[in-house]
Every structure is written in structure tokens, then in C-alpha cells.
Design an enzyme around this catalytic site. Sequence first.
Site, PDB file in Angstrom:
ATOM      1  N   GLY A  29       0.991  -0.992  -0.014  1.00  0.00           N
ATOM      2  CA  GLY A  29       0.085   0.055  -0.079  1.00  0.00           C
ATOM      3  C   GLY A  29       0.921   1.305  -0.016  1.00  0.00           C
ATOM      4  O   GLY A  29       0.424   2.391   0.518  1.00  0.00           O
ATOM      5  N   GLY A  70      -0.100   4.958  -0.971  1.00  0.00           N
ATOM      6  CA  GLY A  70      -1.451   5.393  -0.106  1.00  0.00           C
ATOM      7  C   GLY A  70      -0.948   6.502   0.879  1.00  0.00           C
ATOM      8  O   GLY A  70       0.127   6.852   0.928  1.00  0.00           O
ATOM      9  N   THR A 126      -7.912  -1.566   7.737  1.00  0.00           N
ATOM     10  CA  THR A 126      -9.153  -1.833   8.370  1.00  0.00           C
ATOM     11  C   THR A 126     -10.299  -2.258   7.486  1.00  0.00           C
ATOM     12  O   THR A 126     -10.149  -2.406   6.355  1.00  0.00           O
ATOM     13  CB  THR A 126      -9.918  -0.380   8.882  1.00  0.00           C
ATOM     14  OG1 THR A 126     -10.092   0.432   7.873  1.00  0.00           O
ATOM     15  CG2 THR A 126      -8.649   0.241  10.069  1.00  0.00           C
ATOM     16  N   ALA A 181      -3.739  -4.479  13.880  1.00  0.00           N
ATOM     17  CA  ALA A 181      -4.454  -3.348  14.772  1.00  0.00           C
ATOM     18  C   ALA A 181      -5.077  -2.327  13.867  1.00  0.00           C
ATOM     19  O   ALA A 181      -4.502  -1.537  13.330  1.00  0.00           O
ATOM     20  CB  ALA A 181      -3.534  -2.783  15.755  1.00  0.00           C
ATOM     21  N   HIS A 212     -14.552  13.584  14.793  1.00  0.00           N
ATOM     22  CA  HIS A 212     -13.918  13.408  13.643  1.00  0.00           C
ATOM     23  C   HIS A 212     -14.428  14.558  12.632  1.00  0.00           C
ATOM     24  O   HIS A 212     -15.292  15.124  12.735  1.00  0.00           O
ATOM     25  CB  HIS A 212     -14.188  11.888  13.084  1.00  0.00           C
ATOM     26  CG  HIS A 212     -13.191  11.139  13.784  1.00  0.00           C
ATOM     27  ND1 HIS A 212     -13.884  10.425  15.085  1.00  0.00           N
ATOM     28  CD2 HIS A 212     -12.045  10.650  13.432  1.00  0.00           C
ATOM     29  CE1 HIS A 212     -12.760   9.572  15.463  1.00  0.00           C
ATOM     30  NE2 HIS A 212     -11.780   9.613  14.483  1.00  0.00           N
ATOM     31  N   LYS A 233     -16.029  11.935   7.513  1.00  0.00           N
ATOM     32  CA  LYS A 233     -16.176  10.464   8.008  1.00  0.00           C
ATOM     33  C   LYS A 233     -17.598   9.763   7.908  1.00  0.00           C
ATOM     34  O   LYS A 233     -18.674  10.483   8.066  1.00  0.00           O
ATOM     35  CB  LYS A 233     -15.826  10.255   9.514  1.00  0.00           C
ATOM     36  CG  LYS A 233     -15.524   9.001   9.952  1.00  0.00           C
ATOM     37  CD  LYS A 233     -15.022   8.981  11.395  1.00  0.00           C
ATOM     38  CE  LYS A 233     -14.853   7.730  12.066  1.00  0.00           C
ATOM     39  NZ  LYS A 233     -13.851   6.790  10.964  1.00  0.00           N
TER      40      LYS A 233
END
Length: 259
Positions: free
Chosen positions: A8, A11, A92, A115, A148, A152
Site C-alpha cells: 500500500g 497510499g 481496516t 491493529a 472526527h 467521515k
Amino acid sequence: MTPIIVHGAAGRMGRRILALAAEQPADYRIIAGVDRQAGTLRDLGLASDAPVLTALPAERGAVVIDFSHHAVFPSVIRHCVANGMPLASGTTGVAPSTLDAELIGAAGRIACLHAGNMSVGVNVLLDVAARLAKALGLDYDIEITEAHHNQKVDAPSGTAFALADAIATATGRTRADMTYGREGQTGARRRGEIGIHALRMGDVVGDHMVWFVGGGERIQLGHVAHNRDIFARGALRAAAFLLAAKAGRYHMRDVLGLA
Ligand code: NAD
């Protein structure tokens, strides 16, 4: 020195991990980046001709740091198992059942860690909040607020859930004890309830606050993220830990010596 491969690489997270690793050449050696388009790290703005590949290479002993897309998590971890490469993944959106099955399957062969929040500060907060909740007991009402940015798309945040889950696990509660926002004729607060509330505003990177309020006093534990480098630093720390660890499934609390 920890040899790393960043999956990734192009990114937002991948670029920061590579940039921070490049600033610490005594601690990290960048073997390669992996993303959808081949090239070199120079294409990503780094002063390095290390390659950006379109598939993970077989590089026994190098630690793979994965911040890519949930759909490819199974193929990433299987590649690591097949080639003896430790894995630190922060990607995630992987279904919990997939995550558990893959990590349990890999743990006998490689050191691996996933995590949802790699920040050192947040992981210390998880530990402290759980211990505080246990010590204070049910006479203290617990509420979690998170804030946030206004783009989001999900609520509450994964980190708010992680805080609530850590508190619930430490105190024998479950998600059934959690209340999300309050409106209308709610009745009095249930004893043992964990309230969770989401604010969406401006360009807030990520704030989390845990309130413990008893008769006559309150404790507030808070964490404020200033930028995404906190996740990148945690990922690099996890990679260094995994390089030295024997095969097994680890958590950020192991990396931080909190286990
Ligand atoms: P991003 O979209 O900016 O970057 C993802 C990168 O992965 C892209 O460059 C994309 O081309 C690449 N990619 C996707 N599929 C690939 C594949 N099959 N092979 C190779 N490369 C592939 O996203 P981001 O903001 O960098 O976040 C990446 C992931 O990390 C997301 O899941 C995000 O939620 C998560 N994240 C986790 C933490 C944490 O602390 N655990 C913190 C921030 C973001």
C-alpha cells in the site's frame, strides 16, 4: 535494523511510513514498496531508488507493513506465511471472522499483528481506560465521546468501539451495555451503561475522550490526534518488535510492553 516492505506504498499511510522510515536509516531499511503501479520510491517523493513492485516479493525475514485494502488481507498474510515474513497490518474493514481465522492460521508460522489503530498513545489509553474502569466499579458512569472531520462516513469510530470493548472486557460488560447517543424519553441512565457519542465537524483528525463520573468527582481521559504520523510511527515500532519476536499473534499492547 528492521528490513521493511510496505504494502500500500502509494497510499496516504504507506507514503508516511516510508518517509518516516527513510528518516531513520539506522533503524529501518526499506527493501521495497508494493502498490498497483510499478516504479521506484522516487516516484512517491522519496530520495531512494528502492523499487515499488506490483506484487509482494519473497524476502525471508523482511517485515511486511500493510496499509492497503481489506479485500487483499488474506492474500497478503498467506504470502507472508509462505515466505517466512512477519506481518504488521493496520488495514481496516477486514471482517472480524476473516481476521481471526487468518491470524490464528498464521500464528504458528510467523509473528503477526493486526491493529485497527496503531497509535502508541491510543493503545496506552486503551490500557489505562480499562484499568481505571475496573478499579472505579459500577458507581462511576462511563461515557465516551469522539470527534472526527465532517467527511467521515461511519460512527462511532473504530477507536471509540475499541475503548468501549476494552472497558467492557475488563469489567464483565458486553456491547449490549452500550448506548449510542440519547434522544427523547430515554428514562434514567442504566447502571453499568457505557454511553458513546459521535461529533462530526470541520477537519478534526480524531479526538477521543472517556469520562468516568461518580458522585462528587470526575476523571477525564483524552487523546487528540494531530496528524496521521502517529499511526505510521506505531506501525514502524510494531515492525521492529515483530522482527525480534517468535511466531505468534501479537497486539499493540505486546509491542508497548503492556501485556
Ligand atoms: P489509501 O487509499 O490512501 O491507500 C491505500 C493504498 O493501497 C493505495 O495506494 C492503493 O493503491 C493500495 N492498494 C490497494 N489494493 C492494493 C493491492 N491489491 N495491491 C497493492 N496495493 C494496493 O488509504 P490509507 O488512508 O493509506 O489507508 C489504508 C488502510 O489503512 C485503510 O484500510 C485505512 O482504514 C487503514 N488505516 C489504519 C490505521 C491504523 O492505525 N490501523 C490508520 C490509518 C488508516
